[in-house]
Design a protein around this motif. Structure first.
Motif, PDB file in Angstrom:
ATOM      1  N   VAL A   1       0.839  -1.204   0.000  1.00 47.39           N
ATOM      2  CA  VAL A   1       0.000   0.000   0.000  1.00 47.39           C
ATOM      3  C   VAL A   1       0.873   1.253   0.000  1.00 47.39           C
ATOM      4  O   VAL A   1       0.585   2.219  -0.723  1.00 47.39           O
ATOM      5  CB  VAL A   1      -0.979  -0.013   1.199  1.00 47.39           C
ATOM      6  CG1 VAL A   1      -1.701   1.317   1.331  1.00 47.39           C
ATOM      7  CG2 VAL A   1      -1.983  -1.150   1.042  1.00 47.39           C
ATOM      8  N   ASP A   2       1.957   1.252   0.784  1.00 48.47           N
ATOM      9  CA  ASP A   2       2.892   2.382   0.768  1.00 48.47           C
ATOM     10  C   ASP A   2       3.430   2.622  -0.638  1.00 48.47           C
ATOM     11  O   ASP A   2       3.493   3.758  -1.108  1.00 48.47           O
ATOM     12  CB  ASP A   2       4.069   2.144   1.715  1.00 48.47           C
ATOM     13  CG  ASP A   2       3.717   2.337   3.169  1.00 48.47           C
ATOM     14  OD1 ASP A   2       2.628   2.867   3.473  1.00 48.47           O
ATOM     15  OD2 ASP A   2       4.550   1.953   4.013  1.00 48.47           O
ATOM     16  N   TYR A   3       3.823   1.542  -1.316  1.00 45.33           N
ATOM     17  CA  TYR A   3       4.365   1.649  -2.671  1.00 45.33           C
ATOM     18  C   TYR A   3       3.334   2.247  -3.632  1.00 45.33           C
ATOM     19  O   TYR A   3       3.635   3.178  -4.389  1.00 45.33           O
ATOM     20  CB  TYR A   3       4.810   0.267  -3.173  1.00 45.33           C
ATOM     21  CG  TYR A   3       5.153   0.246  -4.621  1.00 45.33           C
ATOM     22  CD1 TYR A   3       6.371   0.741  -5.072  1.00 45.33           C
ATOM     23  CD2 TYR A   3       4.262  -0.261  -5.562  1.00 45.33           C
ATOM     24  CE1 TYR A   3       6.685   0.736  -6.426  1.00 45.33           C
ATOM     25  CE2 TYR A   3       4.559  -0.269  -6.906  1.00 45.33           C
ATOM     26  CZ  TYR A   3       5.773   0.233  -7.336  1.00 45.33           C
ATOM     27  OH  TYR A   3       6.076   0.233  -8.666  1.00 45.33           O
ATOM     28  N   VAL A   4       2.121   1.730  -3.585  1.00 44.52           N
ATOM     29  CA  VAL A   4       1.072   2.205  -4.494  1.00 44.52           C
ATOM     30  C   VAL A   4       0.761   3.676  -4.241  1.00 44.52           C
ATOM     31  O   VAL A   4       0.666   4.481  -5.172  1.00 44.52           O
ATOM     32  CB  VAL A   4      -0.196   1.333  -4.369  1.00 44.52           C
ATOM     33  CG1 VAL A   4      -1.363   1.951  -5.124  1.00 44.52           C
ATOM     34  CG2 VAL A   4       0.088  -0.068  -4.870  1.00 44.52           C
ATOM     35  N   LEU A   5       0.627   4.045  -2.974  1.00 41.47           N
ATOM     36  CA  LEU A   5       0.329   5.446  -2.659  1.00 41.47           C
ATOM     37  C   LEU A   5       1.459   6.371  -3.074  1.00 41.47           C
ATOM     38  O   LEU A   5       1.218   7.464  -3.599  1.00 41.47           O
ATOM     39  CB  LEU A   5       0.035   5.599  -1.164  1.00 41.47           C
ATOM     40  CG  LEU A   5      -1.280   5.003  -0.701  1.00 41.47           C
ATOM     41  CD1 LEU A   5      -1.382   5.065   0.812  1.00 41.47           C
ATOM     42  CD2 LEU A   5      -2.451   5.699  -1.359  1.00 41.47           C
ATOM     43  N   GLU A   6       2.689   5.931  -2.879  1.00 42.41           N
ATOM     44  CA  GLU A   6       3.825   6.761  -3.287  1.00 42.41           C
ATOM     45  C   GLU A   6       3.840   6.968  -4.797  1.00 42.41           C
ATOM     46  O   GLU A   6       4.087   8.072  -5.282  1.00 42.41           O
ATOM     47  CB  GLU A   6       5.134   6.118  -2.828  1.00 42.41           C
ATOM     48  CG  GLU A   6       6.329   6.996  -3.083  1.00 42.41           C
ATOM     49  CD  GLU A   6       7.597   6.475  -2.429  1.00 42.41           C
ATOM     50  OE1 GLU A   6       8.660   7.001  -2.779  1.00 42.41           O
ATOM     51  OE2 GLU A   6       7.536   5.565  -1.600  1.00 42.41           O
TER      52      GLU A   6
ATOM     53  N   LEU B   1       0.916   9.427  -5.575  1.00 40.47           N
ATOM     54  CA  LEU B   1       1.114  10.791  -5.087  1.00 40.47           C
ATOM     55  C   LEU B   1       2.364  11.458  -5.646  1.00 40.47           C
ATOM     56  O   LEU B   1       2.366  12.669  -5.880  1.00 40.47           O
ATOM     57  CB  LEU B   1       1.187  10.790  -3.556  1.00 40.47           C
ATOM     58  CG  LEU B   1      -0.090  10.380  -2.841  1.00 40.47           C
ATOM     59  CD1 LEU B   1       0.172  10.242  -1.349  1.00 40.47           C
ATOM     60  CD2 LEU B   1      -1.195  11.389  -3.096  1.00 40.47           C
ATOM     61  N   PHE B   2       3.428  10.697  -5.842  1.00 39.98           N
ATOM     62  CA  PHE B   2       4.709  11.302  -6.192  1.00 39.98           C
ATOM     63  C   PHE B   2       5.344  10.723  -7.448  1.00 39.98           C
ATOM     64  O   PHE B   2       6.439  11.121  -7.823  1.00 39.98           O
ATOM     65  CB  PHE B   2       5.703  11.139  -5.029  1.00 39.98           C
ATOM     66  CG  PHE B   2       5.162  11.643  -3.729  1.00 39.98           C
ATOM     67  CD1 PHE B   2       4.934  12.994  -3.532  1.00 39.98           C
ATOM     68  CD2 PHE B   2       4.859  10.766  -2.709  1.00 39.98           C
ATOM     69  CE1 PHE B   2       4.425  13.460  -2.331  1.00 39.98           C
ATOM     70  CE2 PHE B   2       4.352  11.221  -1.501  1.00 39.98           C
ATOM     71  CZ  PHE B   2       4.136  12.571  -1.317  1.00 39.98           C
ATOM     72  N   GLY B   3       4.679   9.819  -8.099  1.00 41.96           N
ATOM     73  CA  GLY B   3       5.236   9.156  -9.269  1.00 41.96           C
ATOM     74  C   GLY B   3       5.229  10.019 -10.505  1.00 41.96           C
ATOM     75  O   GLY B   3       4.808  11.180 -10.498  1.00 41.96           O
TER      76      GLY B   3
ATOM     77  N   GLN C   1       3.798  13.966 -11.550  1.00 39.48           N
ATOM     78  CA  GLN C   1       4.680  15.018 -12.044  1.00 39.48           C
ATOM     79  C   GLN C   1       4.228  15.499 -13.412  1.00 39.48           C
ATOM     80  O   GLN C   1       4.230  16.697 -13.686  1.00 39.48           O
ATOM     81  CB  GLN C   1       6.118  14.511 -12.099  1.00 39.48           C
ATOM     82  CG  GLN C   1       6.723  14.253 -10.738  1.00 39.48           C
ATOM     83  CD  GLN C   1       8.056  13.548 -10.821  1.00 39.48           C
ATOM     84  OE1 GLN C   1       8.517  13.178 -11.891  1.00 39.48           O
ATOM     85  NE2 GLN C   1       8.672  13.350  -9.674  1.00 39.48           N
ATOM     86  N   ASP C   2       3.830  14.576 -14.270  1.00 38.53           N
ATOM     87  CA  ASP C   2       3.342  14.951 -15.596  1.00 38.53           C
ATOM     88  C   ASP C   2       2.096  15.820 -15.487  1.00 38.53           C
ATOM     89  O   ASP C   2       1.958  16.805 -16.208  1.00 38.53           O
ATOM     90  CB  ASP C   2       3.024  13.710 -16.433  1.00 38.53           C
ATOM     91  CG  ASP C   2       4.264  12.993 -16.919  1.00 38.53           C
ATOM     92  OD1 ASP C   2       5.376  13.562 -16.816  1.00 38.53           O
ATOM     93  OD2 ASP C   2       4.128  11.854 -17.395  1.00 38.53           O
TER      94      ASP C   2
END
Length: 68
Positions: free
Chosen positions: A35-40, A43-45, A49-50
């Motif tokens: 879940v941490d990976y997916v949320l990161e 939110l920040f992937g 940024q695009d």
């Protein structure tokens, strides 16, 4: 990420994530890690940024045209 806050998720999602991380070699040791990976990523992937870049370009164009 050492600081954690408790949250609850639908048990169906928890079960599906548990199955997913057991059946793959992706390196997730827990549902929380996944879940941490997916949320990161969300939110920040790259996509986030695009989207921010696109928003800035649109705002710039609207300013040039006198709308902002």
């Amino acid at each position: 990420m050492n600081n954690r806050s408790p949250i609850t998720i639908n048990s169906k999602f928890f079960e599906e994530i548990s199955k997913k991380i057991q059946n793959t070699e992706q390196g997730f040791s827990s549902v929380e890690d996944y879940v941490d990976y997916v949320l990161e990523e969300i939110l920040f992937g790259k996509d986030a940024q695009d989207n921010e870049h696109q928003k800035q370009m649109i705002e710039s164009e609207l300013k040039k045209l006198g709308y902002l």
